[in-house]
Design an enzyme around this catalytic site. Structure first.
Site, PDB file in Angstrom:
ATOM      1  N   SER A 139       0.936  -1.067  -0.006  1.00 45.19           N
ATOM      2  CA  SER A 139      -0.057  -0.110   0.044  1.00 45.19           C
ATOM      3  C   SER A 139       0.860   1.370   0.053  1.00 45.19           C
ATOM      4  CB  SER A 139      -0.856  -0.017   1.232  1.00 45.19           C
ATOM      5  OG  SER A 139      -1.367   1.379   1.499  1.00 45.19           O
ATOM      6  N   TYR A 152      -3.169  -0.756  10.309  1.00 44.57           N
ATOM      7  CA  TYR A 152      -3.153  -0.982   8.662  1.00 44.57           C
ATOM      8  C   TYR A 152      -1.847  -0.314   8.293  1.00 44.57           C
ATOM      9  CZ  TYR A 152      -4.223  -0.949   3.751  1.00 44.57           C
ATOM     10  OH  TYR A 152      -4.630  -1.164   2.553  1.00 44.57           O
TER      11      TYR A 152
END
Length: 248
Positions: A139, A152
């Site tokens: 990501s 996350y």
């Protein structure tokens, strides 16, 4: 990718499903993974409507024994898994000071530890064949951070480290381990952010390309990392983010 078989985790919707379609269009045989058998069957049906025949493997990526059993059984009964695309992931939003420990651990287990389980399980077979492609979904949060997504951010940073570690140890066996780092991609999971006009305007302003990313924007990178074109690429992260990570 003709003649290659690709296992995509978390493939019942969103990025996983879209990448399954893309790899299939490039010639790969597709194995869809998810932990809900009904959703998995529905996803396979949706692929068939697009002319793609897909097999399914229903297991929870957080369960190491289930991962090993599913992969070993498939390899024995159906043949080699040439490509692993580690896509399964979850999100939980909460301020870091109040972040529930069980939620933090769940995000880490799904988004980071599971990739180790899957990589280890397929690597045993790829090593014997001296060939294989492992693609982890990282990501932009692998190298950045935002408030309220601390677990996350931590998990995706770990994905970057794990990708490098896999490459350092497994490249000698002919296994390519790399990652794709998506920016903000418009999917069912990000729909609330997409519909938040204040956030969406901020995002578009911060992205040199001036738009949200689409799942199709990720397909080319997935095909490249799955194919022989990337045979000398090891331990890298391809950021597909409209230029967001290179600007201030």
């Amino acid at each position: 990718l003709t003649g290659q078989t690709a296992l995509i985790t978390g493939a019942t919707r969103g990025i996983g499903f879209g990448l399954a379609v893309g790899l299939a269009q490039a010639g790969a045989k597709i194995i869809l993974n998810g932990r809900n058998s009904d959703r998995l069957a529905e996803a396979a049906d949706r692929l068939r409507l697009q002319g793609v025949s897909a097999q399914t493997l229903c297991f929870d990526v957080r369960n190491q024994q289930a991962v090993e059993k599913a992969i070993n059984n498939f390899e024995s009964a159906d043949g080699p898994i040439d490509i692993l695309l580690n896509n399964a992931g979850i999100q939980h939003r909460q301020s870091l000071e109040d972040f529930a420990v069980d939620k933090f651990q769940d995000v880490m287990a799904t988004n980071a530890t599971a990739l180790f389980y899957l990589g280890q399980a397929v690597m045993i077979h790829m090593k014997q064949r001296r060939h294989g492609k492992i693609i982890n979904i990282a990501s932009i949060m692998t190298k950045m951070a935002r408030h309220h997504v601390g677990a996350y951010v931590t998990a995706k940073a770990a994905v970057g480290g794990l990708t490098r570690a896999m490459a350092a140890e497994w490249a000698a066996y002919g296994i390519n381990c790399n990652a794709i780092g998506p920016g903000y991609i418009s999917t069912e999971l990000t729909q609330p952010l997409f519909e938040d006009r204040t956030f969406s305007d901020w995002l578009i302003d911060q992205t040199p390309a001036g738009r949200w990313g689409q799942i199709d924007d990720l397909v080319g990178a997935a095909i490249y990392l799955s194919s022989s074109a990337s045979d000398f690429m090891h331990g890298q992260i391809l950021y597909i983010d409209g230029g967001m990570t290179v600007t201030v």
